[in-house]
Structure formats: structure tokens, C-alpha cells
Scaffold this motif. Structure first.
Motif, PDB file in Angstrom:
ATOM      1  N   ILE A 146       0.839  -1.213   0.000  1.00 45.57           N
ATOM      2  CA  ILE A 146       0.000   0.000   0.000  1.00 45.57           C
ATOM      3  C   ILE A 146       0.871   1.260   0.000  1.00 45.57           C
ATOM      4  O   ILE A 146       0.520   2.268  -0.626  1.00 45.57           O
ATOM      5  N   ARG A 149       2.166   1.603  -3.535  1.00 42.43           N
ATOM      6  CA  ARG A 149       1.125   1.955  -4.501  1.00 42.43           C
ATOM      7  C   ARG A 149       0.527   3.352  -4.232  1.00 42.43           C
ATOM      8  O   ARG A 149       0.488   4.189  -5.127  1.00 42.43           O
ATOM      9  N   ASP A 150       0.103   3.590  -2.998  1.00 41.57           N
ATOM     10  CA  ASP A 150      -0.658   4.820  -2.736  1.00 41.57           C
ATOM     11  C   ASP A 150       0.179   5.997  -2.252  1.00 41.57           C
ATOM     12  O   ASP A 150      -0.255   7.137  -2.379  1.00 41.57           O
ATOM     13  N   TYR A 156       1.696  -1.262 -10.680  1.00 43.82           N
ATOM     14  CA  TYR A 156       1.602  -2.633 -10.164  1.00 43.82           C
ATOM     15  C   TYR A 156       2.768  -3.490 -10.665  1.00 43.82           C
ATOM     16  O   TYR A 156       3.278  -4.336  -9.942  1.00 43.82           O
ATOM     17  N   LYS A 171      -2.032  -7.074  -6.908  1.00 44.26           N
ATOM     18  CA  LYS A 171      -3.345  -6.426  -7.009  1.00 44.26           C
ATOM     19  C   LYS A 171      -4.257  -6.857  -5.872  1.00 44.26           C
ATOM     20  O   LYS A 171      -4.931  -6.036  -5.262  1.00 44.26           O
ATOM     21  N   VAL A 174      -3.055  -5.288  -2.587  1.00 43.29           N
ATOM     22  CA  VAL A 174      -3.387  -3.858  -2.501  1.00 43.29           C
ATOM     23  C   VAL A 174      -4.862  -3.706  -2.160  1.00 43.29           C
ATOM     24  O   VAL A 174      -5.236  -2.910  -1.293  1.00 43.29           O
ATOM     25  N   ASN A 175      -5.685  -4.496  -2.837  1.00 42.20           N
ATOM     26  CA  ASN A 175      -7.124  -4.466  -2.602  1.00 42.20           C
ATOM     27  C   ASN A 175      -7.444  -4.736  -1.126  1.00 42.20           C
ATOM     28  O   ASN A 175      -8.141  -3.964  -0.457  1.00 42.20           O
ATOM     29  N   ARG A 176      -6.887  -5.830  -0.610  1.00 43.33           N
ATOM     30  CA  ARG A 176      -7.190  -6.202   0.776  1.00 43.33           C
ATOM     31  C   ARG A 176      -6.566  -5.223   1.772  1.00 43.33           C
ATOM     32  O   ARG A 176      -7.149  -4.922   2.807  1.00 43.33           O
ATOM     33  N   ARG A 178      -6.088  -2.007   1.299  1.00 45.30           N
ATOM     34  CA  ARG A 178      -6.893  -0.775   1.325  1.00 45.30           C
ATOM     35  C   ARG A 178      -8.139  -0.968   2.186  1.00 45.30           C
ATOM     36  O   ARG A 178      -8.508  -0.091   2.966  1.00 45.30           O
ATOM     37  N   LEU A 179      -8.767  -2.127   2.029  1.00 44.80           N
ATOM     38  CA  LEU A 179      -9.982  -2.393   2.825  1.00 44.80           C
ATOM     39  C   LEU A 179      -9.653  -2.481   4.311  1.00 44.80           C
ATOM     40  O   LEU A 179     -10.356  -1.927   5.151  1.00 44.80           O
TER      41      LEU A 179
ATOM     42  N   SER B  11     -11.265  -1.134  -5.002  1.00 46.03           N
ATOM     43  CA  SER B  11      -9.853  -0.878  -5.305  1.00 46.03           C
ATOM     44  C   SER B  11      -9.596  -0.809  -6.824  1.00 46.03           C
ATOM     45  O   SER B  11      -8.987   0.163  -7.295  1.00 46.03           O
ATOM     46  N   MET B  43     -12.528   5.619   0.983  1.00 44.79           N
ATOM     47  CA  MET B  43     -11.294   5.032   0.439  1.00 44.79           C
ATOM     48  C   MET B  43     -10.636   5.981  -0.550  1.00 44.79           C
ATOM     49  O   MET B  43      -9.415   6.084  -0.602  1.00 44.79           O
TER      50      MET B  43
END
Lengths: 197, 185
Positions: A146, A149-150, A156, A171, A174-176, A178-179, B11, B43
């Protein structure tokens, strides 16, 4: 042509050929980016500064190890990431040995004060603090992706090369991440609001 | 799709990686689901805050300290090692060139030994215990049966005792005497 017109790869090639000014330009370009990455990764300013110094010294002494098969930024982030991970591992071992109950990096974070009432000016500072707290509590593999990426805004593909993991894994991580970060931030904010009432 | 499945689309939505159909479905879901819409908004804000507010910068004296450290590192490295590892010839350091030369030499030696014909010695090399003994003749392409019949050819200095070797020497001398006199042994 001024040094800032060269690409990173051209600069390292010039440095490999003996141009020390190219190295100084590399330092100027990467020092703050590396510092941001390492600081958000380890959560300790002094340690992050030392690790960035170690990284840049390694770039100097091992300049001929770089081959133009990958982007220079990938190479330098890999060095910094490896050094940071090694340092975190060492600290974790020491913390376990000393039976400390404090997690790494927790010492610098403070709980929101009782009179927490964000004004507009303080809002950004508080958000940064909240994010720092939440980031520090994320598992290492989520924190790394994260930040890259952010915060660093790397692609990626680059993250995949730096972390040596498949693109799909990057990917999904990053998804998990962020959540998970969002959940933590929601908890921090809820607690803050409860205190302010 | 339910909300928990849509959560995993946030995302890719932020990274603009949803396909046209996925994006259409996602937006339709957000319109009817305030919870997912709020989470997406949060987010998005966090992502912007991370980019804008988490940037850090080093102390102004960082570069002079780095330069001092590099000078110290250079002084600590032995000069012979610097010379060995410094690039010289067509971008290769002397140490890597010498390694490559050694590897090439090893390949040549192995290759030559593989392709040479069988090079077993016609005469056994003398050993310390047999230096005083006459060499026992070994022919490479001779008939093994005839060698077996002749004790002089089948007996080797390595597999005989000193007594046996003396006896062989005596037989050999006797045979040579007959040969010199033109008689059959």
C-alpha cells in the motif's frame, strides 16, 4: 543538457562510467522518495534516515551491479525495501527477546487527547496521524504494497518486480490492504469521536 | 452480486481498472447502496491523503552526511580490491575477466582429455618399492591369453611380494642369457 533532463537509467549509466555528478543527481531525485517509503515502512524517523543513507551508499559502492534489465527505481526501491525488512526483523527479534509488550514503532504514536476537537487546520494533521497509526498496525506484506502503490504511486508491475511476487498477488494484496486500512481508520475515527463527545 | 463482493471492486475502481460493464454495474450498485457509496468515498479520500500528506523529507544536512559516509567507505576499502573490481576492459573488471579466463581454460582441458585416444602408459611408472626392479613390459593391444601364459607379462610389481619379484628377475635374467647365446629357454 542539464542532469535533470536525463532519465534515471541514463544517470546511473553515466555514474557507472565515472561521472560523480550523476550520482549527486540520483541522490537529489530519490532521497525524499526513499525516505517517505522507508519512514512509512518502519515508522521511525532516525532509523529511516539511516536506512536511506545505507541504501544510497550501497548504490554508490555497488553501482556496477545494476544492469539495465529493470528500471533503476525498481532496483533502488528493492535495496531500500530489503534493508528495511532486515532491520524490522532484527528489531522484532530484539523486542521478543526483551519481552517488550510494545510493538515496533508504537512509541511515537500518541492516543488522541481528551480535548480532541479537530479544527480545519488540524484536520489534515490528524488525518495523517490516523493513517500513520493505521499503517503501522497493518501486517508487513500489506503495509509494503500500500505504501508503494498509494504513497509512492508506483505501478503494479514495478511493485511486482520490487517484491518479487506475481502481478495478480500484488493487485489482490493492494485491494485487501486498502480495505483493512479503511476498517482501521474507521475504528480510530469512531474512538476519536467518542472521546470528543 | 452482494455488498461484500462489490467491496472488492472498490480498489480496481480507484485504479480505473474496471471494464466498461463492471464499471456500469458498480455505479448502479453505488446508487442504490449508501454503505458501499460511503466506503468508496472514504477510500478515495484516504488514497488522496496518503499521496498528499504522507510525503516526508529528510533533514537539510543529509547530503553532506552522506558524502562524508561515502568518503569513509572508500577509505575503508583496500586499494587492491578497488583496482580489481573497477571496470577496465570493455566494461569488465579484472577480477571477472580472470574468472572467465580460468573457466575457459578448465573447459579446454576437460575437452581435450575427453577427445584424446586412450592414453594408458605402455610402461608402468616406477613406484618407490619397484625402482630397483626392471620394468615389466605391458603391451596395449596384445592378446590377453598370451599374456596370461607368460608369467613375466601377467606379474606386475604392484601385486607381487619381494620374494616373487626376485624370482621373476632371476627368470628374466636366465631367459635373456639363453637369448643372447642363441638358444631357446
Amino acid at each position: 543538457m542539464t542532469p535533470h533532463q536525463f532519465t534515471d537509467e541514463e544517470l546511473i549509466a553515466q555514474f557507472q562510467a565515472g561521472n560523480e555528478n550523476a550520482y549527486l543527481e540520483i541522490v537529489a531525485r530519490f532521497k525524499d522518495r526513499l525516505f517517505t517509503f522507508v519512514y512509512r515502512f518502519v515508522g521511525d524517523r532516525d532509523l529511516a534516515e539511516d536506512l536511506v543513507q545505507d541504501t544510497l551508499v550501497k548504490v554508490y559502492t555497488h553501482r556496477h551491479a545494476y544492469r539495465e534489465i529493470a528500471r533503476f527505481s525498481t532496483w533502488i526501491y528493492t535495496i531500500a525495501g530489503n534493508l528495511a525488512r532486515t532491520e524490522l526483523r532484527k528489531r522484532k527479534r530484539r523486542a521478543t527477546f526483551s519481552m517488550s509488550t510494545l510493538g515496533f514503532g508504537e512509541k511515537e504514536y500518541e492516543l488522541p487527547s481528551e480535548d480532541y476537537a479537530p479544527t480545519k487546520a488540524l484536520e489534515g494533521e490528524q488525518t495523517e496521524k490516523d493513517i500513520r497509526m493505521a499503517l503501522a498496525r497493518l501486517p508487513l506484506h500489506f503495509r509494503t504494497v500500500i505504501i508503494l502503490r498509494d504513497v509512492q504511486e508506483l505501478s503494479y508491475e514495478e511493485i511486482s518486480k520490487i517484491m518479487k511476487i506475481p502481478l495478480g498477488t500484488v493487485k489482490s494484496r493492494v485491494n485487501r490492504a486498502r480495505l483493512r486500512l479503511q476498517e482501521m481508520l474507521a475504528n480510530v475515527r469512531t474512538k476519536g469521536e467518542e472521546r470528543s463527545e | 452480486m452482494n455488498c461484500s463482493q462489490y467491496r472488492f471492486k472498490i480498489s480496481p475502481y480507484l485504479d480505473q481498472e474496471l471494464t466498461f460493464t463492471e464499471l456500469k454495474m458498480f455505479r448502479e450498485h453505488l446508487e442504490g447502496c449508501p454503505n458501499c457509496a460511503e466506503l468508496t468515498l472514504q477510500m478515495e479520500r484516504t488514497q488522496v491523503a496518503m499521496r498528499d500528506e504522507l510525503q516526508a523529507s529528510l533533514a537539510p544536512d543529509f547530503v553532506p552526511r552522506l558524502e562524508a559516509r561515502i568518503r569513509a567507505e572508500i577509505n575503508r576499502t583496500p586499494s587492491w580490491w578497488r583496482q580489481m573490481t573497477a571496470p577496465r576492459l570493455v566494461g569488465f573488471s579484472p577480477i571477472s575477466l580472470s574468472g572467465a579466463a580460468a573457466a575457459a581454460l578448465a573447459i579446454v582441458v576437460i575437452g581435450v582429455s575427453l577427445f584424446l585416444p586412450d592414453s594408458a602408459p605402455l610402461v608402468d611408472p616406477p613406484t618407490s618399492s619397484t625402482q630397483n626392479n626392471p620394468p615389466v613390459m605391458m603391451t596395449r593391444n596384445s592378446n590377453p591369453a598370451s599374456q596370461a601364459a607368460n608369467p613375466l607379462l601377467t606379474t606386475t610389481p604392484q601385486d607381487s611380494t619381494p620374494g616373487q619379484r626376485d624370482s621373476v628377475r632371476r627368470d628374466f635374467s636366465r631367459q635373456m642369457k639363453y637369448v643372447n647365446q642363441g638358444r631357446r629357454p
